[in-house]
Design a protein around this motif. Structure first.
Motif, short mmCIF file in Angstrom:
data_model
loop_
_atom_site.label_atom_id
_atom_site.label_comp_id
_atom_site.label_asym_id
_atom_site.label_seq_id
_atom_site.Cartn_x
_atom_site.Cartn_y
_atom_site.Cartn_z
N ASP A 167 37.14 31.53 30.50
CA ASP A 167 36.76 32.41 29.39
C ASP A 167 35.55 33.28 29.77
OD1 ASP A 167 38.70 31.91 27.56
OD2 ASP A 167 37.56 30.47 26.37
N HIS A 179 46.62 41.67 30.20
CA HIS A 179 47.40 41.17 31.33
C HIS A 179 48.01 42.32 32.12
CE1 HIS A 179 47.13 36.91 30.30
NE2 HIS A 179 47.31 37.25 29.04
N TYR A 205 48.13 32.31 31.57
CA TYR A 205 47.13 31.92 32.57
C TYR A 205 45.94 32.88 32.62
CZ TYR A 205 44.77 31.02 36.93
OH TYR A 205 43.79 30.76 37.86
N ARG A 206 44.76 32.30 32.62
CA ARG A 206 43.52 33.00 32.96
C ARG A 206 42.59 31.97 33.57
NH1 ARG A 206 43.12 33.34 27.07
NH2 ARG A 206 41.43 32.03 26.24
N SER A 231 53.47 32.02 33.24
CA SER A 231 52.92 33.23 32.62
C SER A 231 53.60 34.48 33.15
CB SER A 231 51.41 33.30 32.88
OG SER A 231 50.74 32.17 32.35
N ARG A 271 50.40 29.87 36.33
CA ARG A 271 50.58 31.26 36.76
C ARG A 271 52.06 31.64 36.74
NH1 ARG A 271 46.36 33.57 40.14
NH2 ARG A 271 44.63 32.12 40.43
N VAL A 324 42.37 39.30 26.19
CA VAL A 324 42.68 39.49 27.61
C VAL A 324 43.74 40.58 27.73
CG1 VAL A 324 43.51 38.37 29.71
CG2 VAL A 324 42.20 37.06 28.05
#
Length: 205
Positions: free
Chosen positions: A66, A121, A62-63, A96, A93, A119
């Motif tokens: 971009d 995390h 999850y993000r 993840s 979420r 990314v």
């Protein structure tokens, strides 16, 4: 390698089986850590190498978007702030967080969005989203070559030629070939023929 589709969390058969397998892998990884050795649950468990796993999956973790991605193969600026939809563009979420908690990977490799992104995390796990390897999805496709050891990894990105460059080269070559054929059969206008004959006579000297 994790089947991203099995991380929907809706209780489907493949989802339940995948989560059970991931929990078992997590238990084995935990048993291989020094702090839990001697636990009754791990007494007869073979120890795995003390190396954090590399997580490979199709969907990114999850993000929100971009927006923080950059580079020549990242999403176009006008698309970077478009919010991602959970379970469609990226994992949810919850899924993840489960993967990060269960596996505690040292590297995550993903795709799906057709654009590159890096990314970091929570917990320090880096994720590299690999862009599409197809001219159908982007003008500058690329792929990643990696070298993995038990303690380290190295990644290198390789680019294919841009599609418009390849098409321009093909068109220019075809046009040049057509001119040569027409010149050979003297089908070009007189001014071109004069120049062509002049070049040939110069080359023969």
């Amino acid at each position: 390698m994790v089947n991203s589709v099995a991380m929907e969390g809706d209780g489907c058969t493949i989802c339940s089986e995948a989560e059970a397998e991931l929990r078992e892998i997590s238990r084995k990884l935990n048993c291989s850590q020094e702090q839990v050795q001697g636990s009754s649950q791990c007494d007869h468990e073979p120890r795995l190498p003390l190396s954090a796993p590399v997580l490979l999956q199709h969907y990114p973790l999850y993000r929100a978007s971009d927006a923080n991605c950059s580079g020549e193969d990242a999403a176009p600026p006008e698309e970077r702030s478009v919010p991602f939809e959970e379970k469609y563009d990226v994992l949810s979420r919850e899924a993840s967080q489960k993967l990060l908690w269960w596996l505690r990977p040292r590297l995550i490799l993903s795709g799906h969005t057709h654009s590159a992104c890096e990314v970091l995390h929570p917990g320090g796990a880096p994720e590299v989203s690999v862009p599409s390897f197809s001219w159908r999805n982007r003008n500058n496709p690329s792929f990643i070559m990696g070298s993995l050891t038990s303690r380290d990894y190295a990644l290198s990105k390789c680019y294919l030629p841009c599609e418009d460059t390849v098409l321009t080269t093909y068109c220019a070559a075809a046009a040049f070939l057509l001119v040569l054929i027409l010149a050979h059969f003297e089908r070009l206008p007189s001014s071109f023929l004069f120049g062509w004959k002049l070049c040939r006579s110069h080359l023969r000297r």
